[in-house]
Design an enzyme around this catalytic site. Structure first.
Site, PDB file in Angstrom:
ATOM      1  N   ARG A   1      -0.441  -5.547   5.114  1.00 56.40           N
ATOM      2  CA  ARG A   1       0.146  -4.994   3.894  1.00 56.40           C
ATOM      3  C   ARG A   1       1.429  -4.250   4.237  1.00 56.40           C
ATOM      4  NH1 ARG A   1      -5.120  -1.620   2.188  1.00 56.40           N
ATOM      5  NH2 ARG A   1      -4.625  -0.903   4.284  1.00 56.40           N
TER       6      ARG A   1
ATOM      7  N   ARG B   1       0.861  -1.190   0.000  1.00 51.20           N
ATOM      8  CA  ARG B   1       0.000   0.000   0.000  1.00 51.20           C
ATOM      9  C   ARG B   1       0.886   1.225   0.000  1.00 51.20           C
ATOM     10  NH1 ARG B   1      -2.533   4.037   2.063  1.00 51.20           N
ATOM     11  NH2 ARG B   1      -4.780   4.279   1.938  1.00 51.20           N
TER      12      ARG B   1
ATOM     13  N   GLU C   1     -12.076   4.183  -2.890  1.00 53.26           N
ATOM     14  CA  GLU C   1     -12.361   2.755  -2.956  1.00 53.26           C
ATOM     15  C   GLU C   1     -12.958   2.439  -4.325  1.00 53.26           C
ATOM     16  OE1 GLU C   1     -11.424   0.746  -0.538  1.00 53.26           O
ATOM     17  OE2 GLU C   1     -10.767   2.441   0.663  1.00 53.26           O
TER      18      GLU C   1
END
Length: 157
Positions: free
Chosen positions: A83, A41, A49
């Site tokens: 992540r 990320r 989104e």
């Protein structure tokens, strides 16, 4: 200063990593030189989104920007979702900064104020401001909703 030092701890060889998939405008899956998949990320930016207005266009922008040459991934931390958080450079260009400049992401000040080096903070702020003023990307819609607000409104009970 600590954040800048952390970036230097985990640099990966340029050109040996590759993009496997792009999930949305700030998240992708990278493949390491050893063949390991890494969920990554981009740190200090937040893109819409996929289900949000502008989400597919932001994803497409990240896909385009992440395929332009030798790739350098600099891991800074791991988030609560497992992540890797970090910086992605392609052909020497900061991909998160490019997303901001094209108007496909917000500078995530909430986290940037805590750990982003001051010079980068100013560059990210300016890139977002320039995109807003020029009405590029998301900023073509004066009612563009930040993803953190959208996520809050669509949170499952």
């Amino acid at each position: 200063m600590l954040a800048a030092a952390v970036f230097v701890l985990w640099p990966h060889e340029a050109g040996q990593w590759r993009v496997a998939t792009v999930a949305d405008g700030d998240t992708l899956r990278l493949v390491s030189p050893e063949g390991d998949a890494v969920r990554a990320r981009l740190q200090f930016v937040d893109a819409p989104e996929l289900a949000q207005a502008g989400g597919p266009a932001a994803r497409d922008a990240l896909l385009r920007l992440s395929r332009g040459g030798a790739l350098l991934w600099r891991k800074a931390a791991t988030d609560a979702y497992g992540r890797e958080l970090g910086a992605l450079e392609v052909a020497g260009e900061d991909v998160a900064l490019a997303l901001l400049g094209e108007g496909w992401a917000w500078h995530y000040r909430r986290y940037a104020q805590e750990g982003q080096p001051a010079a980068d903070y100013r560059r990210y702020q300016q890139a977002e401001a320039d995109a807003r003023q020029a009405r590029r990307g998301l900023w073509a819609d004066p009612a563009a909703e930040p993803p953190w607000r959208w996520r809050h409104r669509h949170r499952r009970p």
